[in-house]
Design a protein around this motif. Structure first.
Motif, PDB file in Angstrom:
ATOM      1  N   TYR A 195       0.720  -1.066  -0.090  1.00 56.11           N
ATOM      2  CA  TYR A 195      -0.035   0.038   0.160  1.00 56.11           C
ATOM      3  C   TYR A 195       0.759   1.242  -0.114  1.00 56.11           C
ATOM      4  CZ  TYR A 195      -3.899  -3.100   1.242  1.00 56.11           C
ATOM      5  OH  TYR A 195      -4.846  -4.017   1.029  1.00 56.11           O
ATOM      6  N   SER A 196       2.201   1.087   0.262  1.00 51.92           N
ATOM      7  CA  SER A 196       2.919   2.295   0.413  1.00 51.92           C
ATOM      8  C   SER A 196       3.324   2.381  -1.097  1.00 51.92           C
ATOM      9  CB  SER A 196       4.049   2.155   1.531  1.00 51.92           C
ATOM     10  OG  SER A 196       4.940   1.029   1.073  1.00 51.92           O
ATOM     11  N   THR A 197       3.277   1.858  -2.021  1.00 45.76           N
ATOM     12  CA  THR A 197       3.812   1.919  -3.360  1.00 45.76           C
ATOM     13  C   THR A 197       2.913   2.854  -4.004  1.00 45.76           C
ATOM     14  OG1 THR A 197       4.619  -0.621  -3.466  1.00 45.76           O
ATOM     15  CG2 THR A 197       4.402   0.966  -5.588  1.00 45.76           C
ATOM     16  N   ILE A 198       3.603   4.115  -4.493  1.00 48.99           N
ATOM     17  CA  ILE A 198       2.890   4.858  -5.350  1.00 48.99           C
ATOM     18  C   ILE A 198       2.557   4.534  -6.625  1.00 48.99           C
ATOM     19  CG2 ILE A 198       3.248   7.344  -6.461  1.00 48.99           C
ATOM     20  CD1 ILE A 198       5.442   7.870  -4.699  1.00 48.99           C
ATOM     21  N   GLY A 199       0.990   4.699  -6.864  1.00 49.13           N
ATOM     22  CA  GLY A 199       0.498   4.242  -8.396  1.00 49.13           C
ATOM     23  C   GLY A 199       0.145   2.773  -7.879  1.00 49.13           C
ATOM     24  N   PHE A 200      -0.104   2.214  -7.048  1.00 45.77           N
ATOM     25  CA  PHE A 200      -0.538   0.749  -6.927  1.00 45.77           C
ATOM     26  C   PHE A 200      -1.871   0.501  -7.342  1.00 45.77           C
ATOM     27  CE2 PHE A 200      -2.079   1.909  -2.560  1.00 45.77           C
ATOM     28  CZ  PHE A 200      -3.161   1.307  -2.602  1.00 45.77           C
ATOM     29  N   ALA A 201      -2.307  -0.563  -7.865  1.00 50.91           N
ATOM     30  CA  ALA A 201      -3.464  -0.987  -8.407  1.00 50.91           C
ATOM     31  C   ALA A 201      -3.940  -2.385  -7.674  1.00 50.91           C
ATOM     32  CB  ALA A 201      -3.518  -1.021  -9.766  1.00 50.91           C
ATOM     33  N   ILE A 202      -5.146  -2.327  -7.347  1.00 46.81           N
ATOM     34  CA  ILE A 202      -5.598  -3.474  -6.683  1.00 46.81           C
ATOM     35  C   ILE A 202      -7.226  -4.016  -6.979  1.00 46.81           C
ATOM     36  CG2 ILE A 202      -6.626  -2.088  -4.612  1.00 46.81           C
ATOM     37  CD1 ILE A 202      -5.549  -4.085  -2.832  1.00 46.81           C
ATOM     38  N   ALA A 203      -7.329  -5.092  -6.986  1.00 48.07           N
ATOM     39  CA  ALA A 203      -8.855  -5.686  -7.353  1.00 48.07           C
ATOM     40  C   ALA A 203      -9.451  -6.435  -6.346  1.00 48.07           C
ATOM     41  CB  ALA A 203      -8.509  -6.700  -8.496  1.00 48.07           C
ATOM     42  N   THR A 204     -10.554  -6.043  -6.094  1.00 49.70           N
ATOM     43  CA  THR A 204     -11.519  -6.614  -5.117  1.00 49.70           C
ATOM     44  C   THR A 204     -12.694  -7.431  -5.300  1.00 49.70           C
ATOM     45  OG1 THR A 204     -10.342  -5.073  -3.334  1.00 49.70           O
ATOM     46  CG2 THR A 204     -12.526  -6.286  -2.776  1.00 49.70           C
ATOM     47  N   GLN A 205     -12.871  -8.525  -5.004  1.00 48.84           N
ATOM     48  CA  GLN A 205     -14.173  -9.065  -5.231  1.00 48.84           C
ATOM     49  C   GLN A 205     -15.015  -9.547  -4.033  1.00 48.84           C
ATOM     50  OE1 GLN A 205     -12.255 -11.745  -8.697  1.00 48.84           O
ATOM     51  NE2 GLN A 205     -14.632 -12.060  -8.834  1.00 48.84           N
ATOM     52  N   ILE A 206     -16.146  -9.586  -4.168  1.00 47.85           N
ATOM     53  CA  ILE A 206     -17.038 -10.276  -3.233  1.00 47.85           C
ATOM     54  C   ILE A 206     -17.735 -11.441  -3.877  1.00 47.85           C
ATOM     55  CG2 ILE A 206     -19.297 -10.059  -1.814  1.00 47.85           C
ATOM     56  CD1 ILE A 206     -18.468  -7.048  -1.223  1.00 47.85           C
ATOM     57  N   ALA A 207     -18.074 -12.320  -3.356  1.00 47.64           N
ATOM     58  CA  ALA A 207     -18.542 -13.816  -3.978  1.00 47.64           C
ATOM     59  C   ALA A 207     -19.485 -14.331  -2.859  1.00 47.64           C
ATOM     60  CB  ALA A 207     -17.506 -14.727  -4.547  1.00 47.64           C
ATOM     61  N   GLU A 208     -20.627 -15.065  -3.419  1.00 48.82           N
ATOM     62  CA  GLU A 208     -21.510 -15.791  -2.467  1.00 48.82           C
ATOM     63  C   GLU A 208     -20.805 -17.340  -2.426  1.00 48.82           C
ATOM     64  OE1 GLU A 208     -25.582 -15.913  -3.753  1.00 48.82           O
ATOM     65  OE2 GLU A 208     -25.734 -13.581  -3.911  1.00 48.82           O
ATOM     66  N   VAL A 209     -20.701 -17.940  -1.333  1.00 48.52           N
ATOM     67  CA  VAL A 209     -20.240 -19.352  -1.184  1.00 48.52           C
ATOM     68  C   VAL A 209     -21.149 -20.423  -2.026  1.00 48.52           C
ATOM     69  CG1 VAL A 209     -19.982 -21.149   0.393  1.00 48.52           C
ATOM     70  CG2 VAL A 209     -19.153 -19.031   1.002  1.00 48.52           C
ATOM     71  N   ASN A 210     -22.412 -20.105  -2.078  1.00 48.86           N
ATOM     72  CA  ASN A 210     -23.332 -21.121  -2.902  1.00 48.86           C
ATOM     73  C   ASN A 210     -24.019 -20.048  -3.971  1.00 48.86           C
ATOM     74  OD1 ASN A 210     -22.865 -23.548  -1.431  1.00 48.86           O
ATOM     75  ND2 ASN A 210     -23.869 -22.304   0.238  1.00 48.86           N
ATOM     76  N   GLY A 211     -23.271 -19.111  -4.584  1.00 45.26           N
ATOM     77  CA  GLY A 211     -24.137 -18.574  -5.616  1.00 45.26           C
ATOM     78  C   GLY A 211     -22.972 -17.600  -6.234  1.00 45.26           C
ATOM     79  N   PRO A 212     -23.430 -16.600  -7.053  1.00 49.44           N
ATOM     80  CA  PRO A 212     -22.597 -15.948  -8.121  1.00 49.44           C
ATOM     81  C   PRO A 212     -21.557 -14.907  -7.380  1.00 49.44           C
ATOM     82  CG  PRO A 212     -24.764 -14.827  -8.041  1.00 49.44           C
ATOM     83  CD  PRO A 212     -24.868 -15.916  -6.917  1.00 49.44           C
ATOM     84  N   ASP A 213     -20.830 -14.515  -8.228  1.00 52.45           N
ATOM     85  CA  ASP A 213     -20.013 -13.459  -7.784  1.00 52.45           C
ATOM     86  C   ASP A 213     -20.367 -12.293  -8.025  1.00 52.45           C
ATOM     87  OD1 ASP A 213     -18.225 -15.580  -7.376  1.00 52.45           O
ATOM     88  OD2 ASP A 213     -16.629 -15.009  -8.891  1.00 52.45           O
ATOM     89  N   SER A 214     -19.971 -10.987  -7.304  1.00 53.55           N
ATOM     90  CA  SER A 214     -20.437  -9.662  -7.693  1.00 53.55           C
ATOM     91  C   SER A 214     -19.464  -8.836  -8.578  1.00 53.55           C
ATOM     92  CB  SER A 214     -20.535  -8.830  -6.091  1.00 53.55           C
ATOM     93  OG  SER A 214     -21.409  -9.498  -5.319  1.00 53.55           O
ATOM     94  N   GLY A 215     -18.677  -9.530  -8.963  1.00 54.12           N
ATOM     95  CA  GLY A 215     -17.674  -8.696  -9.856  1.00 54.12           C
ATOM     96  C   GLY A 215     -16.565  -8.221  -9.053  1.00 54.12           C
ATOM     97  N   THR A 216     -15.913  -7.557  -9.589  1.00 49.55           N
ATOM     98  CA  THR A 216     -14.907  -6.350  -9.104  1.00 49.55           C
ATOM     99  C   THR A 216     -15.532  -5.036  -8.475  1.00 49.55           C
ATOM    100  OG1 THR A 216     -14.245  -5.169 -11.098  1.00 49.55           O
ATOM    101  CG2 THR A 216     -12.943  -7.103 -10.525  1.00 49.55           C
TER     102      THR A 216
END
Length: 349
Positions: free
Chosen positions: A168-189
C-alpha cells in the motif's frame, strides 16, 4: 624469470576461474543446505497435536471451540502454515495444520486462503476451504494477495490482490477486490460499483477499492476506496452496486461484532515512508478514538471481542518476523503482545 606466454596466461586464468567457480558453488550448496536445515528444524513454539488437517483442529478435535486462527510465522518446518490457539489461552500451545497460506481468514465453517503458488510460472489464488482443509472453490488472483474476509454467517467471501506494486505504500499501486457468494454468483470487481464522495460521482481511472468488512445485513458492507491520493471509508450496497463515502482517511475497516463501531488503520506520516496507526470509529456518534500504538500497523484489524481489537505487527528488528497484538478499543491503555510469531488473525467465537 621469463614472462609467461599467452597460452600459459590463459591456463592460469582458466584454473583460477575454475577454483573461484568451485568455491562459489560450494558456498551456494552450503547456504542452501543451511536454509533447508533452518526450514526443517522445529520452530521452538509450543505446539499441540492436530485433531484434523484443517481449521477444525485446535486443542483437540472439538470444532466448536472458540479460537484464534492465524498464519504461523515462527521459523522452521511449520512456517507459513495455518495455526490456531484457544481463545481462552492465546499464548498456549498452538495447533499447526497442513494448510499453507499467505493470508488467511476463517469461520467455523470455512477458511479463505490467499496463496502465492510458486513454480516455473508463479500464480496467485484465493481458495475457499472447508473445516478439514478440502478445496470448496477457487478464484485466480491478478497478483500478490492482500486482504480477505468471510461474513459471520459464512455465506459471503471477499478477497483483494495487487495488480501492480507490492504494498500500500507503493505509489501508483492498483488493486482488485471481489465479493462472492459461497453458494451463488460473484458480485464482480468492486471497481465496477458506482463510487460517490460528497454526493458527487468519482469515475477516475485510478479508483481502487479494498479491505471489505461484512455487516449482519448480507447486502451491506464497508470497504476502503481510494482515488487521487485520498482514501475513504465507504458503505457498499451489493444490490444497488454502489459505494458511498462516509468518512475520509480510512483504510482496511473491520466492523465490531455488535455492529456499532469500525476499527481501521489511518495514515499518520508519509515521510520517509507511509506510517499507519489504528483507530476506532463509533458509527452512532461519529467519534474517533486513536489506539496508542507507537509502531506502524499495516494490517486489517480484527476484533477479539466487542471491547478489544487485535492486529498483526511486523518486528522492526527482525525482517519477516511478526506477532499479533491486542489493545482496548477505547484507547485506554497501550497494546500488549497476544500471540508470538503470528500474522493475519481471525477470531472464531
Amino acid at each position: 624469470m621469463a614472462p609467461l606466454g599467452l597460452r600459459a596466461r590463459w591456463t592460469v586464468v582458466t584454473v583460477a576461474a575454475i577454483v573461484l567457480f568451485g568455491a562459489a558453488a560450494a558456498f551456494g550448496i552450503a547456504a542452501f543446505s543451511d536454509y533447508q536445515r533452518q526450514q526443517a528444524k522445529p520452530s521452538g513454539m509450543l505446539t499441540a497435536e492436530a485433531g484434523s488437517a484443517g481449521i477444525a483442529a485446535v486443542a483437540g478435535s472439538e470444532a466448536d471451540v472458540a479460537r484464534i486462527v492465524f498464519r504461523n510465522t515462527a521459523l522452521g518446518a511449520d512456517y507459513g502454515f495455518v495455526a490456531a490457539v484457544p481463545l481462552t489461552d492465546p499464548r498456549g500451545a498452538r495447533v499447526v495444520t497442513d494448510v499453507s497460506c499467505d493470508r488467511v481468514y476463517a469461520t467455523n465453517e470455512y477458511e479463505m486462503c490467499l496463496r502465492v503458488n510458486r513454480g516455473v510460472v508463479t500464480t496467485f489464488s484465493a481458495d475457499l476451504l472447508d473445516g478439514n482443509g478440502a478445496l470448496v472453490k477457487s478464484w485466480p488472483l491478478p497478483g500478490m494477495p492482500s486482504r480477505t474476509r468471510i461474513s459471520a454467517d459464512s455465506t459471503l467471501v471477499s478477497f483483494s490482490a495487487f495488480i501492480t506494486g507490492e504494498s500500500y505504500s507503493t505509489i501508483g499501486f492498483a488493486i482488485a477486490t471481489q465479493i462472492a457468494e459461497v453458494n451463488g454468483p460473484d458480485s464482480g470487481t468492486l471497481e465496477d460499483f458506482a463510487l460517490t464522495v460528497g454526493g458527487k460521482p468519482v469515475t477516475a481511472a485510478d479508483r481502487n477499492i479494498w479491505g471489505v468488512t461484512f455487516t449482519s445485513d448480507a447486502n451491506v458492507f464497508y470497504a476502503t476506496a481510494a482515488s487521487g491520493g485520498r482514501t475513504w471509508l465507504v458503505r457498499g450496497d451489493r444490490a444497488a452496486r454502489t459505494l458511498v463515502a462516509v468518512r475520509d482517511g480510512v483504510e482496511c475497516p473491520s466492523i465490531s461484532p455488535d455492529g456499532t463501531r469500525i476499527a481501521y488503520k489511518k495514515v499518520v506520516s508519509t515521510s520517509p515512508t507511509t506510517t499507519w496507526t489504528v483507530a476506532v470509529l463509533d458509527l452512532a456518534t461519529n467519534e474517533e478514538v486513536v489506539i496508542p500504538e507507537p509502531n506502524s500497523v499495516d494490517d486489517q484489524v480484527e476484533w477479539l471481542n466487542d471491547s478489544t481489537v487485535i492486529y498483526g505487527l511486523l518486528r522492526a528488528d527482525d525482517s519477516g518476523a511478526s506477532d499479533v497484538w491486542s489493545a482496548p478499543s477505547d484507547g485506554s491503555s497501550a497494546p500488549t503482545l497476544l500471540i508470538e510469531h503470528a500474522w493475519s488473525p481471525a477470531v472464531i467465537r
